[in-house]
Design an enzyme around this catalytic site. Structure first.
Site, PDB file in Angstrom:
ATOM      1  N   THR A   1       0.810  -1.224   0.000  1.00 31.64           N
ATOM      2  CA  THR A   1       0.000   0.000   0.000  1.00 31.64           C
ATOM      3  C   THR A   1       0.841   1.271   0.000  1.00 31.64           C
ATOM      4  O   THR A   1       0.484   2.260  -0.634  1.00 31.64           O
ATOM      5  CB  THR A   1      -0.922   0.010   1.246  1.00 31.64           C
ATOM      6  OG1 THR A   1      -1.796  -1.101   1.135  1.00 31.64           O
ATOM      7  CG2 THR A   1      -1.734   1.278   1.338  1.00 31.64           C
TER       8      THR A   1
ATOM      9  N   ASP B   1       1.894  -6.795  -4.438  1.00 31.57           N
ATOM     10  CA  ASP B   1       1.071  -6.773  -3.238  1.00 31.57           C
ATOM     11  C   ASP B   1       1.616  -7.888  -2.351  1.00 31.57           C
ATOM     12  O   ASP B   1       1.959  -8.967  -2.846  1.00 31.57           O
ATOM     13  CB  ASP B   1      -0.381  -7.075  -3.636  1.00 31.57           C
ATOM     14  CG  ASP B   1      -1.342  -6.909  -2.465  1.00 31.57           C
ATOM     15  OD1 ASP B   1      -2.199  -6.017  -2.545  1.00 31.57           O
ATOM     16  OD2 ASP B   1      -1.229  -7.675  -1.475  1.00 31.57           O
ATOM     17  N   SER B   2       1.698  -7.664  -1.062  1.00 36.33           N
ATOM     18  CA  SER B   2       2.390  -8.657  -0.233  1.00 36.33           C
ATOM     19  C   SER B   2       1.617  -9.967  -0.098  1.00 36.33           C
ATOM     20  O   SER B   2       2.168 -10.955   0.385  1.00 36.33           O
ATOM     21  CB  SER B   2       2.754  -8.085   1.132  1.00 36.33           C
ATOM     22  OG  SER B   2       1.671  -8.086   2.011  1.00 36.33           O
TER      23      SER B   2
ATOM     24  N   THR C   1       1.725  -4.676   4.249  1.00 34.56           N
ATOM     25  CA  THR C   1       1.582  -5.060   5.655  1.00 34.56           C
ATOM     26  C   THR C   1       1.014  -6.471   5.835  1.00 34.56           C
ATOM     27  O   THR C   1       1.264  -7.110   6.848  1.00 34.56           O
ATOM     28  CB  THR C   1       0.650  -4.072   6.399  1.00 34.56           C
ATOM     29  OG1 THR C   1      -0.611  -4.047   5.734  1.00 34.56           O
ATOM     30  CG2 THR C   1       1.251  -2.690   6.442  1.00 34.56           C
ATOM     31  N   ASP C   2       0.260  -6.965   4.835  1.00 33.91           N
ATOM     32  CA  ASP C   2      -0.471  -8.222   5.032  1.00 33.91           C
ATOM     33  C   ASP C   2       0.431  -9.392   5.418  1.00 33.91           C
ATOM     34  O   ASP C   2       0.075 -10.198   6.268  1.00 33.91           O
ATOM     35  CB  ASP C   2      -1.273  -8.579   3.769  1.00 33.91           C
ATOM     36  CG  ASP C   2      -2.432  -7.609   3.543  1.00 33.91           C
ATOM     37  OD1 ASP C   2      -2.762  -6.856   4.487  1.00 33.91           O
ATOM     38  OD2 ASP C   2      -3.004  -7.606   2.440  1.00 33.91           O
TER      39      ASP C   2
ATOM     40  N   ARG D   1      -1.929 -25.559  15.772  1.00 28.00           N
ATOM     41  CA  ARG D   1      -2.383 -24.484  16.672  1.00 28.00           C
ATOM     42  C   ARG D   1      -3.411 -25.051  17.642  1.00 28.00           C
ATOM     43  O   ARG D   1      -4.541 -25.377  17.271  1.00 28.00           O
ATOM     44  CB  ARG D   1      -2.958 -23.320  15.867  1.00 28.00           C
ATOM     45  CG  ARG D   1      -1.935 -22.735  14.901  1.00 28.00           C
ATOM     46  CD  ARG D   1      -2.447 -21.479  14.261  1.00 28.00           C
ATOM     47  NE  ARG D   1      -2.569 -20.403  15.225  1.00 28.00           N
ATOM     48  CZ  ARG D   1      -3.540 -19.497  15.234  1.00 28.00           C
ATOM     49  NH1 ARG D   1      -4.480 -19.539  14.322  1.00 28.00           N
ATOM     50  NH2 ARG D   1      -3.576 -18.565  16.155  1.00 28.00           N
TER      51      ARG D   1
ATOM     52  N   THR E   1       0.219 -22.143  20.531  1.00 29.56           N
ATOM     53  CA  THR E   1      -1.115 -21.843  21.052  1.00 29.56           C
ATOM     54  C   THR E   1      -1.905 -20.927  20.113  1.00 29.56           C
ATOM     55  O   THR E   1      -1.330 -20.085  19.414  1.00 29.56           O
ATOM     56  CB  THR E   1      -1.039 -21.209  22.449  1.00 29.56           C
ATOM     57  OG1 THR E   1      -2.367 -20.835  22.856  1.00 29.56           O
ATOM     58  CG2 THR E   1      -0.153 -19.977  22.484  1.00 29.56           C
ATOM     59  N   GLN E   2      -3.226 -21.089  20.133  1.00 32.02           N
ATOM     60  CA  GLN E   2      -4.106 -20.182  19.380  1.00 32.02           C
ATOM     61  C   GLN E   2      -4.225 -18.828  20.089  1.00 32.02           C
ATOM     62  O   GLN E   2      -4.703 -17.867  19.507  1.00 32.02           O
ATOM     63  CB  GLN E   2      -5.505 -20.797  19.245  1.00 32.02           C
ATOM     64  CG  GLN E   2      -5.529 -22.028  18.374  1.00 32.02           C
ATOM     65  CD  GLN E   2      -6.899 -22.681  18.297  1.00 32.02           C
ATOM     66  OE1 GLN E   2      -7.903 -22.091  18.691  1.00 32.02           O
ATOM     67  NE2 GLN E   2      -6.947 -23.901  17.804  1.00 32.02           N
ATOM     68  N   CYS E   3      -3.835 -18.779  21.360  1.00 28.72           N
ATOM     69  CA  CYS E   3      -3.916 -17.507  22.102  1.00 28.72           C
ATOM     70  C   CYS E   3      -2.889 -16.531  21.552  1.00 28.72           C
ATOM     71  O   CYS E   3      -1.831 -16.937  21.086  1.00 28.72           O
ATOM     72  CB  CYS E   3      -3.613 -17.728  23.581  1.00 28.72           C
ATOM     73  SG  CYS E   3      -4.762 -18.836  24.388  1.00 28.72           S
TER      74      CYS E   3
HETATM   75  N1  ASP Z   1      -2.548  -5.560   0.436  1.00 25.68           N
HETATM   76  C1  ASP Z   1      -1.483  -4.697   0.888  1.00 25.68           C
HETATM   77  C2  ASP Z   1      -0.219  -5.533   0.968  1.00 25.68           C
HETATM   78  O1  ASP Z   1      -0.013  -6.210   1.917  1.00 25.68           O
HETATM   79  C3  ASP Z   1      -1.818  -4.119   2.199  1.00 25.68           C
HETATM   80  C4  ASP Z   1      -0.784  -3.185   2.754  1.00 25.68           C
HETATM   81  O2  ASP Z   1       0.280  -2.965   2.229  1.00 25.68           O
HETATM   82  O3  ASP Z   1      -1.050  -2.641   3.822  1.00 25.68           O
HETATM   83  O4  ASP Z   1       0.566  -5.493   0.049  1.00 25.68           O
END
Ligand code: ASP
Length: 347
Positions: free
Chosen positions: A18, A62-63, A94-95, A251, A282-284
């Site tokens: 993003t 895109d990640s 971020t994904d 998990r 753990t799932q926690c």
């Molecule tokens: N879909 C985007 C990615 O992970 C989301 C992001 O970057 O926040 O590439």
């Protein structure tokens, strides 16, 4: 101890995400733009007293499309530029950032320079973007040195929304907040408020004798399996018997517990006896696996399952891919899973 920033060289590696996207005026969807366009939105970079160079994935991705091959490519870029730069900043979606950060922490063995991953929730061209702040602070962290010239943070980290975290301890926890990452089982390495405050006691120590050893092979023939009430024996047994399957990130409930059903214990025992590695996490979202605490966990221990301690799912998964990729035998994998290779578990 004071931290000084000298004329230092930083390599920015742009993978996509993003942070480098822009709204298509016709469709309204976010699309990647190239790195030079991205830098136009951050003229502040010129204000650093640093040599900053960049390299980009072509095309940026895109990640969600990140793969073990992308991790090998990042290792190759870092290794081949290691002597030339004092620190590395990876711009990443971020994904799956927590997966990439975890993978790199194992693949870059004996790392002694900062590798800081960051990204953003809003594109860098958006008015309220969090991308500028994240990028500028990540650069500052990658360049930070002690008075003796050694790096302050010689490890793979994620910097996001004021927080510097050990990469293999992070998880994405929000799809909408700027504060999108958490390090649930390990304290912060730094906090960026008015001042950039490092917590030295939490950072891996710099080792002058360490020599970077890059690893490229990851074995992805594994799965993440999350327990739930009502699991069907036929389906689960079929997965555990799969010939290609080499490992499972299992998990479990609470402190490492599973239902006391004989078919499950037998299926797991057969899988471990046939050489598959099964790691209990753990799932926690906080806390650690303690298989001897309850009868429901003790049975798992007896079936040959390995404790994943307080590992995140991302760290357990990439660590197992890494160890299998090294061609280790089951006993060696067990020993390594029970050791902290890059600060990923608390023992
Ligand atoms: N879909 C985007 C990615 O992970 C989301 C992001 O970057 O926040 O590439």
């Amino acid at each position: 101890m004071s931290h000084t920033i000298e004329k230092t060289s930083i390599l920015l590696i742009y993978t996509g995400g993003t942070i480098g996207m822009m709204k298509n005026p016709v469709t309204g969807a976010l699309e990647n733009f190239n790195f030079d366009q991205l830098l136009k939105y951050v003229p502040e970079i010129e204000g650093f007293n640093l040599n900053i160079y960049s390299i980009a994935f072509e095309p940026p991705i895109d990640s969600s499309d990140i793969s073990p091959e992308s991790w090998s490519e990042l290792v190759r870029i870092i290794y081949s530029n290691y002597e030339k730069y004092d620190g590395f900043v990876i711009l990443h979606g971020t994904d799956t950032m927590a997966f990439t950060a975890s993978a790199l922490s194992f693949m870059l063995e004996e790392l002694t320079k900062p590798v800081i991953l960051t990204g953003s929730q809003l594109p860098i061209g958006a008015l309220r973007t969090d991308g500028k702040e994240n990028l500028l602070t990540a650069i500052e962290i990658a360049a930070a040195k002690h008075e003796d010239g050694t790096p302050v943070v010689p490890e793979v980290c994620v910097f996001f929304h004021e927080k510097l975290m050990r990469g293999n301890r992070t998880t994405k926890i929000s799809a909408e907040n700027f504060d999108a990452f958490e390090s649930n089982n390990y304290p912060l390495l730094a906090h960026s408020g008015i001042e950039l405050q490092f917590y030295e006691q939490n950072i891996l120590p710099y080792r002058s004798d360490a020599v970077l050893t890059p690893h490229y092979a990851m074995d992805p023939n594994i799965i993440i399996f999350s327990l739930f009430p009502g699991m069907q024996p036929d389906i689960v047994k079929k997965i555990l018997r799969d010939k290609k399957l080499r490992g499972v990130i299992f998990r479990t409930f609470g402190s490492g517990n599973a239902p006391q059903q004989q078919w499950l214990i037998d299926g797991l025992t057969r899988a471990t006896q046939s050489g598959k590695t099964i790691v209990n996490i753990t799932q926690c979202s906080t806390g650690s696996v303690k298989m001897s605490l309850y009868e429901t966990g003790r049975q798992l221990l007896e079936s040959g399952i390995i404790s994943g301690h307080d590992s995140t799912v991302e760290a357990a998964l990439t660590k197992l891919m890494f160890l299998l990729g090294q061609g280790l035998n089951a006993e060696e994998i067990r020993n390594s899973m029970n050791s902290s290779l890059a600060g990923e578990i608390t023992l």
